[in-house]
Scaffold this motif. Structure first.
Motif, PDB file in Angstrom:
ATOM      1  N   LEU A  49      -9.242  31.440  47.977  1.00 20.00           N
ATOM      2  CA  LEU A  49      -8.583  30.131  47.913  1.00 20.00           C
ATOM      3  C   LEU A  49      -7.249  30.148  48.648  1.00 20.00           C
ATOM      4  CD1 LEU A  49      -9.316  29.311  44.152  1.00 20.00           C
ATOM      5  CD2 LEU A  49     -10.511  28.433  46.167  1.00 20.00           C
ATOM      6  N   LEU A  93      -2.279  21.998  54.243  1.00 19.62           N
ATOM      7  CA  LEU A  93      -2.343  20.962  53.217  1.00 19.62           C
ATOM      8  C   LEU A  93      -3.222  21.362  52.042  1.00 19.62           C
ATOM      9  CD1 LEU A  93      -1.441  17.998  52.639  1.00 19.62           C
ATOM     10  CD2 LEU A  93      -3.701  17.340  53.441  1.00 19.62           C
ATOM     11  N   GLU A  94      -4.347  21.988  52.326  1.00 14.09           N
ATOM     12  CA  GLU A  94      -5.274  22.338  51.245  1.00 14.09           C
ATOM     13  C   GLU A  94      -4.681  23.346  50.280  1.00 14.09           C
ATOM     14  OE1 GLU A  94      -9.174  23.588  52.054  1.00 14.09           O
ATOM     15  OE2 GLU A  94      -9.597  21.971  53.463  1.00 14.09           O
ATOM     16  N   ILE A  95      -4.105  24.381  50.848  1.00 16.91           N
ATOM     17  CA  ILE A  95      -3.511  25.407  49.992  1.00 16.91           C
ATOM     18  C   ILE A  95      -2.311  24.832  49.271  1.00 16.91           C
ATOM     19  CG2 ILE A  95      -2.355  27.631  50.015  1.00 16.91           C
ATOM     20  CD1 ILE A  95      -4.128  28.264  52.493  1.00 16.91           C
ATOM     21  N   SER A  96      -1.557  24.031  49.996  1.00 12.31           N
ATOM     22  CA  SER A  96      -0.402  23.393  49.394  1.00 12.31           C
ATOM     23  C   SER A  96      -0.826  22.546  48.194  1.00 12.31           C
ATOM     24  CB  SER A  96       0.270  22.542  50.467  1.00 12.31           C
ATOM     25  OG  SER A  96       1.385  21.908  49.961  1.00 12.31           O
ATOM     26  N   ALA A  97      -1.891  21.795  48.349  1.00 14.16           N
ATOM     27  CA  ALA A  97      -2.384  20.974  47.235  1.00 14.16           C
ATOM     28  C   ALA A  97      -2.762  21.850  46.044  1.00 14.16           C
ATOM     29  CB  ALA A  97      -3.579  20.142  47.695  1.00 14.16           C
ATOM     30  N   ARG A  98      -3.404  22.983  46.310  1.00 13.42           N
ATOM     31  CA  ARG A  98      -3.794  23.880  45.211  1.00 13.42           C
ATOM     32  C   ARG A  98      -2.556  24.393  44.471  1.00 13.42           C
ATOM     33  NH1 ARG A  98      -7.644  27.061  49.302  1.00 13.42           N
ATOM     34  NH2 ARG A  98      -8.920  25.229  49.770  1.00 13.42           N
ATOM     35  N   SER A 102      -6.383  12.184  47.269  1.00 18.55           N
ATOM     36  CA  SER A 102      -7.717  12.754  47.456  1.00 18.55           C
ATOM     37  C   SER A 102      -7.627  14.274  47.641  1.00 18.55           C
ATOM     38  CB  SER A 102      -8.399  12.107  48.666  1.00 18.55           C
ATOM     39  OG  SER A 102      -7.564  12.217  49.801  1.00 18.55           O
ATOM     40  N   ALA A 103      -6.609  14.744  48.359  1.00 17.64           N
ATOM     41  CA  ALA A 103      -6.456  16.187  48.544  1.00 17.64           C
ATOM     42  C   ALA A 103      -6.078  16.858  47.230  1.00 17.64           C
ATOM     43  CB  ALA A 103      -5.394  16.475  49.607  1.00 17.64           C
ATOM     44  N   ASN A 113      -9.270  16.917  45.110  1.00 19.07           N
ATOM     45  CA  ASN A 113     -10.163  17.980  45.599  1.00 19.07           C
ATOM     46  C   ASN A 113      -9.695  19.347  45.125  1.00 19.07           C
ATOM     47  OD1 ASN A 113     -11.764  16.193  46.932  1.00 19.07           O
ATOM     48  ND2 ASN A 113     -10.766  16.470  48.925  1.00 19.07           N
ATOM     49  N   ALA A 114      -8.398  19.562  45.234  1.00 14.97           N
ATOM     50  CA  ALA A 114      -7.847  20.852  44.814  1.00 14.97           C
ATOM     51  C   ALA A 114      -8.114  21.068  43.331  1.00 14.97           C
ATOM     52  CB  ALA A 114      -6.347  20.898  45.102  1.00 14.97           C
ATOM     53  N   LEU A 147     -11.743  21.998  42.736  1.00  6.82           N
ATOM     54  CA  LEU A 147     -12.015  23.357  43.194  1.00  6.82           C
ATOM     55  C   LEU A 147     -11.444  24.394  42.223  1.00  6.82           C
ATOM     56  CD1 LEU A 147     -13.200  24.851  45.687  1.00  6.82           C
ATOM     57  CD2 LEU A 147     -10.862  24.951  46.570  1.00  6.82           C
TER      58      LEU A 147
END
Lengths: 441, 441, 441
Positions: free
Chosen positions: B376, B387-392, B417-418, B421-422, B425
């Protein structure tokens, strides 16, 4: 205690040179998150301040993580077909991807290429890369170096070990009158990178030295830890005591020519956040306050939701935002003596706020007391009061037991030091008294 | 459920054309707050979605109001001395002042003039005028038409009826897992005016169609009501159930070329207000958030102090602020297929926020969990997280049971939405769990 | 009661002339914090409004202060070697440092010089200096006057007395329906200075006259006090009753050509702060709202932490910020009839807010009531509602028993007077009722 005042009696240029010299002494060491590099670094810090070193065995679970194997390295190179070292660990420890597994082989260039890292936009700089948590190896080199490589078979060698061992970190604890603590944390795991984070190590060491032996309100805990895993290990091993941390600062990238950046704690309005913002507003260099975000340095761990400690991060240029970041250009020329001294000064000013921020009660709360008869006011009427008198009036007006001196400094726009001086003078004159602060101990 | 994602799989241009076609089908009908025009309109909406129609007899008290007589019209004209229809209802139903009482007479132009309404600044446009609550009659025509009238006797005829009858409105109810409701309301009483409010009718109908048959968190109630009196009648007849409305949107003037405007509910900080503001901030068209005011469309009634429902109003150009408003220039050319589709898209995005906005708890709240070992995180250290990792990281950091995903999206500046999604996941990876939300059912 | 409306029926120019004439009558008197100057001033105010005078003996402790000796002066001069009065109290009472001890001597110019005060940047102006709380003497003169003095022996004479006596202040109390009070305070101790503070005295006197005999919600207490010591003496002698003060204004420097400044009370969000800010926002002259600070005029005492009264300060130009401040240039030409009248008007508007600010309850809170049938709405639909209708809708929408009319005026951006009119009209129409306000009495 007035740390800043005392520090300002010393020669800033000389302090800056000393700080830079200490960074220069630490610079050549090949540090990593484990191993002898960080041990030697901690030993050199321990020459200056009382430092206790802790070692945690490989495989120890620390929250969601496991202490990794210990990494050490003696030498590494890539030899050209003619036998010449074209990439040489002895020239720069950045040449080896940190945590590279041992390798010794002769391979065609085409097979080596995927393991070579460069920065095309800065063709003379060597990048800094790591492979902490998956076993791998690689080399970093300048883009020009790579372009010069001709096809052929190259001998690659990384003389490293990756074995069960220990994770090492250092703590310097200075006891104060209260068991409540101020935490100063900096990561000590980067090899030959100056701003990130020899600057933080040097400033923290000098700060501890400066505080040592003083009569302090708070106890101070300085942590010199490998990034991420070190902070996690410390928190796992000090979970119960973490609640004593009343204020905290992560110090990083604090020696370059840029202005200051203070990144707030997750709480966003902790006393450390307000103290840092106040101090930065009232000093001469440019500065910016950044909102908390869950990436950056070890404030990530201190500010995780289970702890939510009031720990912010003091920087000059922000990690990742300057091109020299994580490259060989973050070298000893990139950090400056005067900037290092200025950072130490800002730290001292912030600690001054924390040490002296109290609530007072006005002992003469009905109308103003007559300052004139106590020689605390201008003698001839009709002039706008100067900063000193203004500070006295603000302290008297807001010292209702609810406003702290920092509250008063913020509301009045007057530097904390002037507010604090006014409070002490008013106490001496019997007009003010400290309100005992149960929570602060 | 990810409404927006699914909608974006379809062809926006085709959806826009369909929306526009439906508006074009409804355009010629002479609607009013009662009568067969609105009945026919509701029947055409009912061809597309499950719609229940309610009729309330004239004279029924609804809070401070009384359901008025029912109005219907067959024909109307003004004939010039030579017998030619110079103003003709069959050309545009705007020519008759809506709710005009029947009249048939021959009168000199001078006596007709006070009953003629024009727009001198836009001499080719016909204004839209109503006389709902006082019995009266009149004609609306273009200013040029009026200038062309010569003195003489004119035959005026309005073949209307104003008699005891019924007030009609339509409801489409889509049951979700919770009996808590989202209200979507639009007024269906205006005759041949396209933006105001065939745009709203079309978007609401398509939205209901799009939601129909899905597994929904909330139940959805779509109201197609005559303005003011219809919303009042509905509230009077559903007073107890109105409390189920957790979020609501009035849709109006939503098809023109202008950017978006969202007018907040009276509460000003309701979840719908925050969801709408968030979605508008993160889409591509210009947008503006407007404070609540007690005039406008039926949010006036939903936000009256006795109800104080969390209902805002989504528009493109704001009623009254564009010259075409309430004139014949608010025609089918004034609304645009792509804009209609864009409005549908924004509605879907807002509902996505409402449907998915929950609070989660970090199951590994002490320090960060090791994302890398779960694939992840980025595999090579040293890069700024995307952005994805930041959202997580944001979701993990703020999921303390107190922050909702919308709170996290707002604080991080990352699109909902991001963040959503995070969260999903992280749930799949055992790092996060939903906090049961008692209030939301 | 609509004070502003009634005031606006009168001729502002005539009121301004009257205010200026009263200031002119008071101008020549040599006032100080004690003595016959302030007694004569209060007597002239007492000719216009019911004024009670209080005298406190020298030596009386008032909180941290002690009432000083009483100062009076008959004459003072400096005579040149030739016998000519080169500095003459009869020309301007500013020539003598206020509270100068008596002196009569012949001295060389060099010995007099340290006791001479001038303003080199404004060589024609005489400064205003005081020596209230340490016994001293001195002269003030224009810089040009001083430059013209030639060496030689000068006769200096100050024919003053500084002896046990009394401190004098005046109170005008106007009883209203409630014993809760509005305080209007102004300092009456400055000699021939017009803006500071004959402007305040004149406006306060006229305001009291204007309120006198009316049916008032609040009781009003006007204080004409020597600066600092007078306010302190009043508070010391009225400590228990000070709690009745619900709102208060200090009036000072209120007649010059500058725009308005309102300095907030220590509370910062008291009703008086909001009322003053609202009124200033909705009048035509420029204005600025200033945060509270613990220096300025007698709000210092009213806002000391033991009292913390909701008392702000209304000014035009801010004391100390204009060059004429505390000089002979603050004369009758520096204050303007129209500006004095405008200040009176703003005071009346602020009092209108305080007198009429209540919470109401909407008696028809479910949906809007039908305004049209009560002739409270436009008769033909489709137009944007004008200010009057808008005010009615806002009052209906926010009258939930929690919002005051001032809350509604602030949120709607509509002037308080229009909101208040709407509330009264809606009450007459049975749509609204006052919510009894226990706290306000």
């Amino acid at each position: 205690m007035a740390l800043l005042k005392e520090l300002d009696l010393r020669d800033a240029a000389a302090i800056g040179e000393e700080l830079h010299r200490f960074a220069a002494d630490l610079y050549p060491i090949c540090r990593s998150i484990t191993g002898n590099g960080i041990r030697r670094t901690l030993a050199m810090i321990g020459d200056r301040i009382p430092l206790q070193t802790f070692e945690t065995p490989t495989g120890t679970p620390v929250f969601d993580w496991i202490v990794p194997k210990e990494w050490n390295i003696r030498d590494a190179f890539i030899k050209a077909p003619g036998g010449k070292r074209v990439v040489d660990f002895r020239q720069s420890n950045l040449h080896v991807m940190n945590y590279s597994t041992p390798v010794h082989a002769t391979l065609p260039l085409s097979e080596i290429r995927p393991r070579l890292f460069t920065i095309p936009e800065h063709p003379d700089w060597i990048p800094y890369r790591t492979a902490y948590y998956k076993e791998d190896w690689g080399f970093c080199l300048s883009h020009n170096q790579m372009l010069a490589l001709e096809d052929g078979d190259y001998e690659v060698s990384i003389d490293s070990t990756l074995e069960d061992g220990r994770l090492t970190y250092g703590e310097c604890y200075l006891a104060g009158r209260s068991s409540d603590e101020v935490l100063i944390s900096c990561h000590a795991c980067h090899p030959s990178l100056a701003n990130d984070n020899l600057s933080g190590l040097a400033v923290a060491t000098f700060l501890a030295q400066f505080l040592s032996g003083r009569d302090l309100r708070y106890s101070y805990r300085f942590l010199f830890v490998p990034g991420t895993i070190g902070a996690i290990a410390w928190l796992a091993q000090n979970r119960q005591n973490a609640g004593r941390i009343r204020h905290g600062l992560v110090l990083t990238c604090i020696g370059d020519a840029g202005g200051f950046h203070y990144k707030k704690s997750r709480r966003g309005n902790a006393e450390i956040d307000r103290a840092a913002a106040h101090v930065l507003r009232h000093q001469n260099e440019s500065s910016e306050i950044l909102e908390f975000s869950p990436y950056g340095y070890d404030e990530r761990q201190y500010c995780s939701p289970g702890f939510n400690l009031p720990v912010g991060c003091l920087m000059r240029s922000v990690w990742g935002s300057f091109p020299e970041y994580h490259t060989s250009a973050d070298n000893l020329a990139f950090i400056r003596p005067l900037q290092l001294a200025g950072s130490l000064r800002v730290c001292a000013a912030i600690l001054d706020v924390l040490e002296n921020n109290r609530r007072y009660g006005n002992l003469s709360p009905y109308c103003e007391p007559q300052l004139g008869r106590r020689n605390l006011y201008g003698s001839t009427g009709g002039e706008a009061p100067g900063l000193e008198i203004s500070a006295r009036l603000w302290v008297l007006n807001l010292s209702d037991g609810e406003h702290s001196l920092l509250d008063i400094a913020e509301r009045s726009g007057i530097p904390f030091s002037a507010i604090d001086n006014a409070a002490k003078l008013l106490c001496q004159n019997g007009l003010l008294a400290v309100v005992p602060d149960v929570a602060a101990g």
